[in-house]
Design a protein around this motif. Structure first.
Motif, PDB file in Angstrom:
ATOM      1  N   GLU A  35       0.875  -0.642  -0.026  1.00  0.00           N
ATOM      2  CA  GLU A  35      -0.205  -0.315  -0.306  1.00  0.00           C
ATOM      3  C   GLU A  35       0.876   1.579   0.353  1.00  0.00           C
ATOM      4  N   ASN A  36       2.203   0.910   0.167  1.00  0.00           N
ATOM      5  CA  ASN A  36       3.250   2.471   0.412  1.00  0.00           C
ATOM      6  C   ASN A  36       4.265   2.105  -0.379  1.00  0.00           C
ATOM      7  N   PRO A  37       4.222   1.919  -1.990  1.00  0.00           N
ATOM      8  CA  PRO A  37       5.279   1.986  -3.023  1.00  0.00           C
ATOM      9  C   PRO A  37       6.733   3.013  -2.790  1.00  0.00           C
ATOM     10  N   GLY A  38       7.418   1.729  -2.789  1.00  0.00           N
ATOM     11  CA  GLY A  38       8.951   2.923  -2.353  1.00  0.00           C
ATOM     12  C   GLY A  38       9.539   3.136  -0.507  1.00  0.00           C
ATOM     13  N   VAL A  39       8.631   1.586   0.425  1.00  0.00           N
ATOM     14  CA  VAL A  39       8.924   1.718   1.534  1.00  0.00           C
ATOM     15  C   VAL A  39       9.235   0.326   1.993  1.00  0.00           C
ATOM     16  N   LYS A  40       9.870  -0.095   2.626  1.00  0.00           N
ATOM     17  CA  LYS A  40      10.526  -1.020   3.243  1.00  0.00           C
ATOM     18  C   LYS A  40      10.289  -1.110   4.632  1.00  0.00           C
ATOM     19  N   VAL A  41       9.560  -2.556   5.000  1.00  0.00           N
ATOM     20  CA  VAL A  41       9.612  -2.803   6.691  1.00  0.00           C
ATOM     21  C   VAL A  41      10.491  -3.385   5.956  1.00  0.00           C
ATOM     22  N   GLN A  42      11.748  -3.422   7.565  1.00  0.00           N
ATOM     23  CA  GLN A  42      12.751  -4.183   7.877  1.00  0.00           C
ATOM     24  C   GLN A  42      12.256  -4.997   9.745  1.00  0.00           C
ATOM     25  N   VAL A  43      11.785  -5.539   9.795  1.00  0.00           N
ATOM     26  CA  VAL A  43      11.160  -6.461  10.877  1.00  0.00           C
ATOM     27  C   VAL A  43      12.397  -7.158  11.521  1.00  0.00           C
ATOM     28  N   GLU A  44      12.743  -7.089  12.429  1.00  0.00           N
ATOM     29  CA  GLU A  44      13.572  -7.509  13.119  1.00  0.00           C
ATOM     30  C   GLU A  44      13.242  -8.341  14.510  1.00  0.00           C
ATOM     31  N   SER A  45      13.495  -9.457  14.293  1.00  0.00           N
ATOM     32  CA  SER A  45      12.819 -10.031  15.957  1.00  0.00           C
ATOM     33  C   SER A  45      14.188 -10.390  16.833  1.00  0.00           C
ATOM     34  N   TYR A  46      13.784  -9.501  17.493  1.00  0.00           N
ATOM     35  CA  TYR A  46      14.199 -10.065  19.553  1.00  0.00           C
ATOM     36  C   TYR A  46      14.035 -11.113  20.310  1.00  0.00           C
ATOM     37  N   ALA A  47      13.599 -11.916  20.150  1.00  0.00           N
ATOM     38  CA  ALA A  47      13.092 -13.064  19.926  1.00  0.00           C
ATOM     39  C   ALA A  47      13.244 -13.031  21.629  1.00  0.00           C
ATOM     40  N   ASP A  48      13.510 -13.909  22.658  1.00  0.00           N
ATOM     41  CA  ASP A  48      14.393 -13.973  24.138  1.00  0.00           C
ATOM     42  C   ASP A  48      14.909 -13.315  24.962  1.00  0.00           C
ATOM     43  N   GLY A  49      15.750 -12.291  23.797  1.00  0.00           N
ATOM     44  CA  GLY A  49      16.671 -11.412  24.204  1.00  0.00           C
ATOM     45  C   GLY A  49      16.450  -9.662  23.672  1.00  0.00           C
ATOM     46  N   TYR A  50      14.655 -10.204  23.573  1.00  0.00           N
ATOM     47  CA  TYR A  50      14.508  -8.554  23.438  1.00  0.00           C
ATOM     48  C   TYR A  50      14.875  -7.232  24.269  1.00  0.00           C
ATOM     49  N   ASP A  51      14.248  -7.190  25.520  1.00  0.00           N
ATOM     50  CA  ASP A  51      15.087  -6.368  26.177  1.00  0.00           C
ATOM     51  C   ASP A  51      16.448  -5.857  26.218  1.00  0.00           C
ATOM     52  N   LYS A  52      16.812  -6.897  26.454  1.00  0.00           N
ATOM     53  CA  LYS A  52      18.536  -6.664  26.217  1.00  0.00           C
ATOM     54  C   LYS A  52      19.589  -6.048  24.867  1.00  0.00           C
ATOM     55  N   LYS A  53      18.308  -6.272  23.522  1.00  0.00           N
ATOM     56  CA  LYS A  53      18.973  -6.008  22.044  1.00  0.00           C
ATOM     57  C   LYS A  53      17.946  -4.226  22.107  1.00  0.00           C
ATOM     58  N   LEU A  54      17.018  -4.418  22.802  1.00  0.00           N
ATOM     59  CA  LEU A  54      15.914  -2.745  22.480  1.00  0.00           C
ATOM     60  C   LEU A  54      17.132  -1.565  23.484  1.00  0.00           C
ATOM     61  N   ILE A  55      17.023  -2.330  24.452  1.00  0.00           N
ATOM     62  CA  ILE A  55      18.158  -1.653  25.764  1.00  0.00           C
ATOM     63  C   ILE A  55      19.331  -1.381  24.702  1.00  0.00           C
ATOM     64  N   ALA A  56      20.485  -2.305  24.564  1.00  0.00           N
ATOM     65  CA  ALA A  56      20.996  -1.626  23.670  1.00  0.00           C
ATOM     66  C   ALA A  56      21.204  -0.686  22.498  1.00  0.00           C
ATOM     67  N   ALA A  57      20.133  -1.258  21.223  1.00  0.00           N
ATOM     68  CA  ALA A  57      19.448   0.363  20.239  1.00  0.00           C
ATOM     69  C   ALA A  57      20.106   0.971  20.792  1.00  0.00           C
ATOM     70  N   PHE A  58      19.044   1.563  22.085  1.00  0.00           N
ATOM     71  CA  PHE A  58      19.174   2.632  21.981  1.00  0.00           C
ATOM     72  C   PHE A  58      19.737   3.307  23.028  1.00  0.00           C
ATOM     73  N   GLY A  59      20.687   2.568  23.099  1.00  0.00           N
ATOM     74  CA  GLY A  59      22.152   2.916  24.030  1.00  0.00           C
ATOM     75  C   GLY A  59      23.449   3.254  23.275  1.00  0.00           C
ATOM     76  N   ALA A  60      22.559   2.758  22.294  1.00  0.00           N
ATOM     77  CA  ALA A  60      23.545   2.500  20.891  1.00  0.00           C
ATOM     78  C   ALA A  60      23.291   4.402  19.703  1.00  0.00           C
ATOM     79  N   GLY A  61      22.011   4.567  20.289  1.00  0.00           N
ATOM     80  CA  GLY A  61      21.470   5.823  19.533  1.00  0.00           C
ATOM     81  C   GLY A  61      21.218   4.996  18.403  1.00  0.00           C
ATOM     82  N   SER A  62      20.724   3.868  18.190  1.00  0.00           N
ATOM     83  CA  SER A  62      20.166   3.303  16.983  1.00  0.00           C
ATOM     84  C   SER A  62      18.777   1.998  16.928  1.00  0.00           C
ATOM     85  N   PRO A  63      17.903   3.259  18.009  1.00  0.00           N
ATOM     86  CA  PRO A  63      16.952   2.256  18.029  1.00  0.00           C
ATOM     87  C   PRO A  63      16.002   1.828  16.657  1.00  0.00           C
TER      88      PRO A  63
END
Length: 409
Positions: A52-80
């Motif tokens: 429905e939105n040509p020219g747009v790509k959704v990158q699905v990132e599966s963090y699974a059981d390490g969700y919080d750890k990976k999310l915190i790291a992403a925010f900490g690195a300034g790349s959430p």
């Protein structure tokens, strides 16, 4: 307003044209806690959005059981990730975009009146919404129809009380056969346990998040905790969470308890076990209104994301009827979808929606105070001690309040 101005300046879609071919340049990252199970649903929703939105790509990132750890790291690195699944707002809300202005701006387009207020309330910190609901469950009582029939016990009816439940449970007691009416936990999750206090007219902490004395140790709270401890002592219920006792889920699926208080996440396992089951509303404390906790997932936006307008557009799409229908692993957040699928009239699903409609007046304690985790530790000790017969509920809850006083400042 500052965020809205930033959104207005953001480009929704940008593309390079090379030889007449549009090359996608806008990518939004979506982080999910789904692993292998249910991950395909996320890909389906992403592909539908891209179509429905040509020219747009959704990158699905599966963090699974390490969700919080990976999310915190992403925010900490300034790349959430631009968009992410969320439930723990106290931990992340300072890094998330408040959505109230955007919801108000797009309320008509989104048909927000179709989404129960109780679901949006699960995302609020200090009155601000930091997520758009994606899926939810409320709590119910599953019961084994075959066990009820064999024991000659009448099945639960709408409007039943805890006194009714206890009376029925006692009729299933068989110590030799290790069969009981229901199970109660020595270590219940306070997030869900608070629903019983709400149903008895109290809560763990005041609505303004400043006071626990007179709430956590109120007569109504004491009555609730004493009741569950008494059910275990009287063997109306089997106590789980200590010793060799199995989980409530395993006991119900094994035909060792006739009733099982749980939520939507237990339904598939019960069906896989071949149990002939029914679903009843949570019982009430006399004529007091019944409440349920509302465990819910939601979609949140990183406030420092590179393309806030596009991220918000994906969040809106995720809550659209088309996307909601794809999420077969959750109860639908839209009333219209639930009605279209006949869930609001189906006897298995109806109790989940009935109690949602009256569960929008309370907020879980963890959303009210930044030190709730420390307070909860004292509460958990008080509950467990009472359930194990180490002191009465009043004494143990008073102790929890006293120990938690320093965390309220």
């Amino acid at each position: 307003m500052k965020n809205l101005k930033k959104l207005a300046l953001a480009s929704a879609v940008a593309a390079l044209t090379i030889g007449g071919t549009a090359v996608a340049e806008d990518v939004i990252r979506f982080a999910t806690w789904n692993g292998e199970e249910n991950l395909e649903i996320q890909y389906e929703i992403a592909k539908l959005f891209e179509a429905e939105n040509p020219g747009v790509k959704v990158q699905v990132e599966s963090y699974a059981d390490g969700y919080d750890k990976k999310l915190i790291a992403a925010f900490g690195a300034g790349s959430p990730p631009d968009v992410m699944y969320m439930w723990n707002y106290p931990k992340y809300y300072k890094s998330l975009l408040p959505l109230d202005d955007l919801m108000a701006r797009d309320a008509e387009e989104m048909n927000l009146s179709d989404i129960p207020a109780a679901l949006i309330n699960t995302t609020r910190i200090d009155g601000k919404a930091y997520g758009m609901p994606a899926g939810f469950t409320t709590h119910v009582v599953f019961y084994n129809k075959d066990m009820f029939a064999a024991a000659g016990v009448e099945e639960p009816k709408e409007g039943w009380t805890w006194a009714d439940l206890r009376e029925k449970a006692a009729k299933f007691r068989d110590k030799e056969g290790k069969t009981y009416g229901i199970a109660v936990s020595a270590k219940p999750d306070p997030f869900d346990f608070e629903q019983f206090l709400w149903s008895n007219g109290t809560r763990f902490i005041s609505q303004d998040g400043k006071t626990i004395d007179g709430f956590m140790n109120s007569p109504e709270a004491v009555e609730v905790l004493d009741m569950f401890a008494e059910m275990a002592r009287n063997e109306e219920a089997v106590l789980v969470g200590v010793g060799e006792n199995s989980s409530s889920s395993a006991l119900f699926k094994g035909g060792k308890i006739a009733m099982f208080q749980s939520a939507m996440w237990s339904k598939a396992g019960i069906e896989a076990a071949g149990i002939n089951y029914g679903v009843a509303h949570l019982p009430s404390f006399g004529d007091k209104p019944v409440h349920s906790s509302v465990p819910a997932s939601a979609m949140s936006v990183a406030k420092d994301g590179k393309n806030l307008e596009l991220a918000w557009k994906y969040v809106k799409f995720f809550s659209s009827p088309a996307a909601v229908k794809l999420r077969t692993n959750d109860l639908p957040i839209r009333t219209s979808v639930a009605e279209e699928l006949n869930m609001t009239s189906d006897p298995v699903f109806k109790p989940f929606f009935d109690i949602l409609a009256v569960s929008d007046r309370e907020t879980n304690a963890f959303l009210k105070h930044e030190n709730w985790g420390k307070i909860q530790t004292n509460l958990e000790r008080a509950i467990e001690a009472t359930m194990l017969g180490k002191g009465d509920a009043k004494t143990n809850l008073d102790d929890a309040v006293a120990r938690s006083a320093r965390h309220l400042n």
